[in-house]
Design an enzyme around this catalytic site. Sequence first.
Site, PDB file in Angstrom:
ATOM      1  N   ASN A   1       8.572  -8.086  10.108  1.00 21.92           N
ATOM      2  CA  ASN A   1       7.576  -7.236   9.438  1.00 21.92           C
ATOM      3  C   ASN A   1       6.250  -7.284  10.212  1.00 21.92           C
ATOM      4  OD1 ASN A   1       6.059  -5.700   7.691  1.00 21.92           O
ATOM      5  ND2 ASN A   1       6.691  -6.797   5.845  1.00 21.92           N
TER       6      ASN A   1
ATOM      7  N   TYR B   1      -2.134  -9.683   8.157  1.00 19.97           N
ATOM      8  CA  TYR B   1      -2.553 -11.042   7.781  1.00 19.97           C
ATOM      9  C   TYR B   1      -3.347 -11.698   8.909  1.00 19.97           C
ATOM     10  CZ  TYR B   1       0.913 -10.445   4.048  1.00 19.97           C
ATOM     11  OH  TYR B   1       1.629  -9.991   2.975  1.00 19.97           O
TER      12      TYR B   1
ATOM     13  N   GLU C   1       4.553 -16.175   2.861  1.00 17.55           N
ATOM     14  CA  GLU C   1       5.728 -16.080   3.733  1.00 17.55           C
ATOM     15  C   GLU C   1       5.935 -14.621   4.087  1.00 17.55           C
ATOM     16  OE1 GLU C   1       8.159 -17.431   0.749  1.00 17.55           O
ATOM     17  OE2 GLU C   1       7.601 -19.512   1.054  1.00 17.55           O
TER      18      GLU C   1
ATOM     19  N   VAL D   1       0.870  -1.181   0.000  1.00 16.64           N
ATOM     20  CA  VAL D   1       0.000   0.000   0.000  1.00 16.64           C
ATOM     21  C   VAL D   1       0.906   1.230   0.000  1.00 16.64           C
ATOM     22  CG1 VAL D   1      -1.676   1.329   1.384  1.00 16.64           C
ATOM     23  CG2 VAL D   1      -1.945  -1.149   1.112  1.00 16.64           C
TER      24      VAL D   1
HETATM   25  C1  LIG Z   1       1.679  -4.287   5.179  1.00 13.17           C
HETATM   26  C2  LIG Z   1       0.831  -3.235   4.469  1.00 13.17           C
HETATM   27  C3  LIG Z   1       0.420  -3.775   3.100  1.00 13.17           C
HETATM   28  C4  LIG Z   1      -0.421  -2.940   5.315  1.00 13.17           C
HETATM   29  O1  LIG Z   1      -1.261  -2.080   4.563  1.00 13.17           O
HETATM   30  P1  LIG Z   1      -2.331  -1.107   5.305  1.00 13.17           P
HETATM   31  O2  LIG Z   1      -3.184  -0.521   4.257  1.00 13.17           O
HETATM   32  O3  LIG Z   1      -1.611  -0.202   6.218  1.00 13.17           O
HETATM   33  O4  LIG Z   1      -3.136  -2.179   6.157  1.00 13.17           O
HETATM   34  P2  LIG Z   1      -4.494  -1.916   6.970  1.00 13.17           P
HETATM   35  O5  LIG Z   1      -4.732  -0.453   7.104  1.00 13.17           O
HETATM   36  O6  LIG Z   1      -5.557  -2.727   6.350  1.00 13.17           O
HETATM   37  O7  LIG Z   1      -4.093  -2.503   8.392  1.00 13.17           O
HETATM   38  C5  LIG Z   1      -4.710  -3.645   8.927  1.00 13.17           C
HETATM   39  C6  LIG Z   1      -4.125  -3.955  10.287  1.00 13.17           C
HETATM   40  O8  LIG Z   1      -2.773  -4.384  10.135  1.00 13.17           O
HETATM   41  C7  LIG Z   1      -2.019  -3.917  11.271  1.00 13.17           C
HETATM   42  N1  LIG Z   1      -0.968  -3.013  10.806  1.00 13.17           N
HETATM   43  C8  LIG Z   1      -0.803  -2.489   9.555  1.00 13.17           C
HETATM   44  N2  LIG Z   1       0.318  -1.759   9.502  1.00 13.17           N
HETATM   45  C9  LIG Z   1       0.874  -1.827  10.741  1.00 13.17           C
HETATM   46  C10 LIG Z   1       2.068  -1.283  11.314  1.00 13.17           C
HETATM   47  N3  LIG Z   1       2.908  -0.521  10.607  1.00 13.17           N
HETATM   48  N4  LIG Z   1       2.326  -1.589  12.607  1.00 13.17           N
HETATM   49  C11 LIG Z   1       1.512  -2.361  13.348  1.00 13.17           C
HETATM   50  N5  LIG Z   1       0.363  -2.890  12.856  1.00 13.17           N
HETATM   51  C12 LIG Z   1       0.054  -2.622  11.566  1.00 13.17           C
HETATM   52  C13 LIG Z   1      -3.000  -3.208  12.189  1.00 13.17           C
HETATM   53  O9  LIG Z   1      -3.518  -4.161  13.076  1.00 13.17           O
HETATM   54  C14 LIG Z   1      -4.047  -2.749  11.210  1.00 13.17           C
HETATM   55  O10 LIG Z   1      -5.278  -2.539  11.784  1.00 13.17           O
HETATM   56  P3  LIG Z   1      -5.568  -1.119  12.556  1.00 13.17           P
HETATM   57  O11 LIG Z   1      -5.063  -0.022  11.661  1.00 13.17           O
HETATM   58  O12 LIG Z   1      -7.059  -1.135  12.708  1.00 13.17           O
HETATM   59  O13 LIG Z   1      -4.813  -1.201  13.835  1.00 13.17           O
HETATM   60  C15 LIG Z   1       1.628  -1.890   4.313  1.00 13.17           C
HETATM   61  O14 LIG Z   1       2.162  -1.517   5.571  1.00 13.17           O
HETATM   62  C16 LIG Z   1       2.771  -1.975   3.331  1.00 13.17           C
HETATM   63  O15 LIG Z   1       2.579  -1.740   2.133  1.00 13.17           O
HETATM   64  N6  LIG Z   1       3.975  -2.303   3.821  1.00 13.17           N
HETATM   65  C17 LIG Z   1       5.166  -2.361   2.955  1.00 13.17           C
HETATM   66  C18 LIG Z   1       5.151  -3.591   2.061  1.00 13.17           C
HETATM   67  C19 LIG Z   1       5.145  -4.889   2.858  1.00 13.17           C
HETATM   68  O16 LIG Z   1       5.871  -5.049   3.828  1.00 13.17           O
HETATM   69  N7  LIG Z   1       4.332  -5.835   2.385  1.00 13.17           N
HETATM   70  C20 LIG Z   1       4.234  -7.147   2.971  1.00 13.17           C
HETATM   71  C21 LIG Z   1       5.137  -8.082   2.261  1.00 13.17           C
HETATM   72  S1  LIG Z   1       4.988  -9.724   2.967  1.00 13.17           S
END
Ligand SMILES: CC(C)(COP(=O)(O)OP(=O)(O)OC[C@H]1O[C@@H](n2cnc3c(N)ncnc32)[C@H](O)[C@@H]1OP(=O)(O)O)[C@@H](O)C(=O)NCCC(=O)NCCS
Length: 160
Positions: A117, A124, A112, A80
């Site tokens: 992270n 997930y 995985e 995202v």
């Molecule tokens: C991981 C990622 C896709 C999450 O996307 P997002 O749009 O922020 O996710 P959501 O808003 O749906 O979050 C859902 C839940 O995940 C958890 N969460 C998401 N980001 C978090 C963070 N940085 N720290 C702690 N919890 C987190 C929370 O529980 C969150 O719910 P809440 O906001 O109600 O507390 C985003 O942080 C990203 O793009 N990261 C970089 C790429 C990456 O690492 N991808 C995964 C590869 S395996």
Amino acid sequence: MKTVLIRAAIPGDLVYIRALERQADTAAHWAEREYDALFAEDAPARVALIAVEEKAGDGIEGFVIARCAVDEWEIENVVVAEGKRRSGLGSRLVRELLQLARTRGATSVLLEVRESNVGARRLYEKNGFSQTGRRRNYYRAPAEDALLLRSSLRICDKIP
Ligand SMILES: CC(C)(COP(=O)(O)OP(=O)(O)OC[C@H]1O[C@@H](n2cnc3c(N)ncnc32)[C@H](O)[C@@H]1OP(=O)(O)O)[C@@H](O)C(=O)NCCC(=O)NCCS
């Protein structure tokens, strides 16, 4: 507030998918040719969903890519855009993907993730995945264990 839509990616979206992936250190990083192969006829079956702002110009807000076997899918990447995180978009992408897998007859979705992270792991877990194993030192630079997560899909399941 702008409406964000989720739709299947088309070849013209690859440039935006690649750009977003490169901005995310913790994302899985693919070579150019792996993205180019995404839409090739002889490539393994994959699904790529993107999140786009309605009526916006170029660019995307997020994407998820999964490899599709008959009954078991694997999420290979989900990203995202930095300024759009923590507003539920990652969850929407994952849930759409789970729903698609379910309607196409898959019984589980795997992935995985780096142990460190935490954000991705929470995303997930919040969307129905649980840990099934660990691969020691699976990742390089820096070396780190991979956690194996799975979501079992049953027809009667409600999407979390
Ligand atoms: C991981 C990622 C896709 C999450 O996307 P997002 O749009 O922020 O996710 P959501 O808003 O749906 O979050 C859902 C839940 O995940 C958890 N969460 C998401 N980001 C978090 C963070 N940085 N720290 C702690 N919890 C987190 C929370 O529980 C969150 O719910 P809440 O906001 O109600 O507390 C985003 O942080 C990203 O793009 N990261 C970089 C790429 C990456 O690492 N991808 C995964 C590869 S395996």
